[in-house]
Design an enzyme around this catalytic site. Structure first.
Site, PDB file in Angstrom:
ATOM      1  N   LYS A  79     -52.496   0.432 -51.779  1.00 37.65           N
ATOM      2  CA  LYS A  79     -53.671   1.248 -52.099  1.00 37.65           C
ATOM      3  C   LYS A  79     -53.418   2.025 -53.392  1.00 37.65           C
ATOM      4  O   LYS A  79     -52.332   2.549 -53.588  1.00 37.65           O
ATOM      5  CB  LYS A  79     -53.956   2.207 -50.935  1.00 37.65           C
ATOM      6  CG  LYS A  79     -55.224   3.040 -51.089  1.00 37.65           C
ATOM      7  CD  LYS A  79     -55.438   3.919 -49.856  1.00 37.65           C
ATOM      8  CE  LYS A  79     -56.710   4.748 -49.941  1.00 37.65           C
ATOM      9  NZ  LYS A  79     -56.906   5.608 -48.746  1.00 37.65           N
ATOM     10  N   SER A 154     -61.367   5.164 -46.445  1.00 37.89           N
ATOM     11  CA  SER A 154     -61.282   4.928 -47.869  1.00 37.89           C
ATOM     12  C   SER A 154     -60.340   3.782 -48.267  1.00 37.89           C
ATOM     13  O   SER A 154     -60.411   3.311 -49.388  1.00 37.89           O
ATOM     14  CB  SER A 154     -60.805   6.194 -48.571  1.00 37.89           C
ATOM     15  OG  SER A 154     -59.479   6.515 -48.165  1.00 37.89           O
ATOM     16  N   SER A 178     -58.876   6.852 -42.677  1.00 42.46           N
ATOM     17  CA  SER A 178     -58.977   5.872 -43.765  1.00 42.46           C
ATOM     18  C   SER A 178     -58.108   4.631 -43.649  1.00 42.46           C
ATOM     19  O   SER A 178     -58.274   3.697 -44.431  1.00 42.46           O
ATOM     20  CB  SER A 178     -58.690   6.544 -45.099  1.00 42.46           C
ATOM     21  OG  SER A 178     -59.829   7.236 -45.524  1.00 42.46           O
TER      22      SER A 178
HETATM   23  N1  GLN Z   1     -63.891   9.724 -44.410  1.00 42.40           N
HETATM   24  C1  GLN Z   1     -63.049  10.871 -44.373  1.00 42.40           C
HETATM   25  C2  GLN Z   1     -63.234  11.678 -45.623  1.00 42.40           C
HETATM   26  O1  GLN Z   1     -64.029  11.310 -46.416  1.00 42.40           O
HETATM   27  C3  GLN Z   1     -61.611  10.461 -44.212  1.00 42.40           C
HETATM   28  C4  GLN Z   1     -61.062   9.833 -45.427  1.00 42.40           C
HETATM   29  C5  GLN Z   1     -59.580   9.576 -45.331  1.00 42.40           C
HETATM   30  O2  GLN Z   1     -59.021   9.402 -44.263  1.00 42.40           O
HETATM   31  N2  GLN Z   1     -58.944   9.577 -46.484  1.00 42.40           N
HETATM   32  O3  GLN Z   1     -62.618  12.672 -45.845  1.00 42.40           O
END
Ligand code: GLN
Length: 477
Positions: A79, A154, A178
C-alpha cells in the site's frame, strides 16, 4: 492453474522444490498487471525492474544452494502509505505526489529481509481516509469481482491487486477497517493485528493510536505466513510490543476444541443488510457445527463507536498532517505568497483533497480550546467504555463474531456524495481499532454474486486464535 492464481504458500512449495523460479512468478504477476490494470487500476506505481532484480537474486541464491528465507521469492504489493526507500510513496495525495522516502518502513524492510520481490505501490484513499478508494487523488480502483463497484477502502488497491491475481499477497493499513473491509468486498482474507503487534515505523500516520499494518491474502494460511514476517518488536516504534511472535502457521490446524465465541447483538442488528446478515448467520452456524460454542452477547457501548471514532481519528489526523506545510518536503505552491501562512494555506489547498481537508477541520475544531473537553475528552472516555465492553466479553469468550461490512461492494459513485452512508461502511470494524484488538475478515459466502466477509475478533495478541478459527471455517466450506 496459471502461476499467478496460486496462493503464496502453494507458490512457496513450488519455489522450494525448484518447479517454478521467482523470476517466473514475478513475470506472471507483471503480465497479469499489464493485462488487467487498464480495468482494475490497483497500482499507483509498478516497480517491474525492481521486482525482477529481487527475484533474480533469489533464484541465483537458490541455484547456489545458499540458505534463504522460506518465503523467498514470493512477489508482494505494498500500500502506498508505507515508505519505500528510493521509491515514490504518495499516500494517493498530491501533496506527496513526488515524495521519495530515504528509508523503508519496518514492515517493508521485513518483507525485503524475507526476500519478497516488491511489484509496486497500491492505490488507496488519500491518507487512508475513506472506505471506497474513491478519495485517491490519482485514480479510481475497481473491484475485480464486479468492475462497476468499489473495492472498498482505504486499502482498495492492495485488496484488488490480490483479488485480481496481480500479486500473491499485499500489505495494507487499518485505522477503522481499511484492511478488513476491502478484503471482505473483494472476497479475500484481511487481518488487522493487535495495536503494537506490527511496527508503525515508516507507516505514514493517519491516526496514530488506531493505525496498524497488516496482510491481505488469498487464504488464511497466507495471512498467518505474512503476519509472521512483519510482526514483532521494533526499537524504532516504542508502541511495538516486546512479545515473542508465535509460529502462526504451525498453530493453524489446532481446531476449535474448547473455544467459545460471542456474537455481539449490536453488530448484527440495525444497519446490517438483511441478506448479508443471513450469510453471516449461516457462517456462524457452520462454526457452531464444527464445535465452536456460540452465544449472543450484549456490548451496549459499541453503538457509540462511529461518533467516537470520528472525533478521535480526525483529531489525531489534524495533528499528524500539520507536517505537510510546503516547507520541509512534499508539494509546495508555485503561486506568489504574501507570508509563511499564505504559503501553508495555498500549499494545503492545492495538495489536499476535500475529504482530507474536512477531516483536518473537524479534528482542529474538536481539539480547540473551547471544545476539547466537550468533544475530544468525552470521546476518549467513551473509548474507554467501549474497550471495557470488549474486556468483559473476552472474560467469557475467546473470539467475537460479526459481519465485516454491513453491505456487499457498492457501485462506484453511489456513496461519494453521502458521507454518512460512506462512514457506515465501517460500523463493524471501527470498534476493533478503538479497542486495539486483532481481527480477521474471511470470505463466508455471497449475496447476488458479491462476496461477504465474516469478522473474527480476538483478545490482544491472540492473532493465533483468530487465525485458527478462520482456518477451521475456511477448511470447512
Ligand atoms: N473508513 C475509515 C476512515 O475513513 C477507516 C479508514 C482506515 O481504516 N484507514 O477513517
Amino acid at each position: 492453474m496459471a502461476i499467478e492464481q496460486l496462493t503464496a504458500h502453494a507458490l512457496m512449495e513450488k519455489l522450494q522444490a525448484g518447479e517454478i523460479s521467482s523470476v517466473e512468478a514475478t513475470e506472471a504477476c507483471l503480465r497479469r498487471i499489464e493485462q488487467v490494470e487498464p480495468q482494475v487500476a490497483a497500482f499507483v506505481t509498478v516497480t517491474a525492474e525492481y521486482a525482477l532484480a529481487a527475484a533474480r537474486e533469489v533464484d541465483e541464491h537458490r541455484a547456489r544452494g545458499e540458505s534463504l528465507a522460506p518465503t523467498a521469492g514470493i512477489p508482494i504489493a505494498i500500500k502506498d502509505v508505507l515508505c519505500t526507500r528510493g521509491i515514490r510513496t504518495t499516500c494517493s495525495s498530491r501533496i506527496l505526489e513526488n515524495f521519495i522516502p530515504p528509508y523503508d518502513a519496518t514492515a517493508v524492510e521485513r518483507c525485503r529481509q524475507a526476500a519478497l520481490p516488491m511489484l509496486g505501490k497500491t492505490n488507496m484513499d488519500e491518507f487512508a481516509m475513506g472506505s471506497s478508494t474513491e478519495n485517491s487523488a490519482f485514480m479510481v480502483t475497481r473491484n475485480p469481482r464486479a468492475l462497476d463497484r468499489v473495492p472498498g477502502g482505504s486499502s482498495g488497491g492492495s485488496a484488488a491487486a490480490v483479488a485480481a491475481n496481480e500479486a500473491f499477497w499485499s500489505l495494507g493499513s487499518d485505522t477503522g477497517g481499511s484492511i478488513r473491509q476491502p478484503a471482505a468486498l473483494c472476497g479475500i482474507v484481511g487481518l488487522k493485528p493487535t495495536y503494537g503487534r506490527v511496527s508503525r515505523y515508516g507507516l505514514i500516520a493517519y491516526a496514530s493510536s488506531l493505525d496498524q499494518v497488516g496482510p491481505l491474502t488469498k487464504d488464511v494460511r497466507d495471512a498467518a505466513l505474512l503476519l509472521g514476517i512483519i510482526a514483532g518488536r521494533d526499537p524504532r516504534d516504542d508502541t511495538s510490543a516486546s512479545l515473542p511472535v508465535p509460529d502462526y502457521v504451525a498453530e493453524l490446524d489446532r481446531g476449535l476444541d474448547g473455544l467459545r465465541a460471542g456474537v455481539p447483538v449490536q453488530l448484527l442488528g440495525e444497519g446490517i443488510d438483511p441478506a448479508v446478515r443471513d450469510v453471516v448467520r449461516r457462517a456462524i452456524d457452520q462454526l457452531a457445527s464444527l464445535g465452536l460454542a456460540v452465544e449472543e452477547v450484549q456490548m451496549p457501548n459499541i453503538d457509540y463507536s462511529l461518533p467516537v471514532y470520528y472525533i478521535i481519528a480526525p483529531a489525531e489526523a489534524a495533528s499528524n498532517l500539520a507536517r505537510y506545510d510546503g516547507v520541509r518536503y512534499g508539494h509546495r505552491t508555485r503561486e506568489p505568497v504574501s507570508d509563511i501562512y499564505d504559503l501553508f494555506a495555498k500549499t494545503r489547498a492545492e495538495g489536499f483533497g476535500p475529504e482530507v481537508r474536512l477531516r483536518i477541520m473537524l479534528g482542529t475544531y474538536a481539539l480547540s480550546a473551547g471544545y476539547y473537553d466537550a468533544y475530544y475528552l468525552k470521546a476518549l472516555k467513551v473509548r474507554t467504555l467501549i474497550k471495557a465492553d470488549f474486556d468483559r466479553a473476552f472474560e467469557k469468550y475467546d473470539v467475537l463474531l460479526s459481519p465485516t461490512s454491513p453491505t456487499v461492494a457498492f457501485k462506484i459513485g453511489e456513496r461519494a456524495g453521502d458521507p454518512l452512508q460512506m462512514k457506515l461502511a465501517d460500523i463493524c470494524t471501527i470498534p476493533v481499532n478503538l479497542a486495539g484488538i486483532p481481527a480477521i475478515s474471511v470470505p463466508c459466502g455471497e449475496v447476488d454474486g458479491l462476496p461477504v466477509g465474516l469478522q473474527i475478533m480476538g483478545r490482544p495478541f491472540e492473532e493465533d486464535i483468530i487465525l485458527r478459527v478462520a482456518y477451521a471455517f475456511e477448511q470447512s466450506v
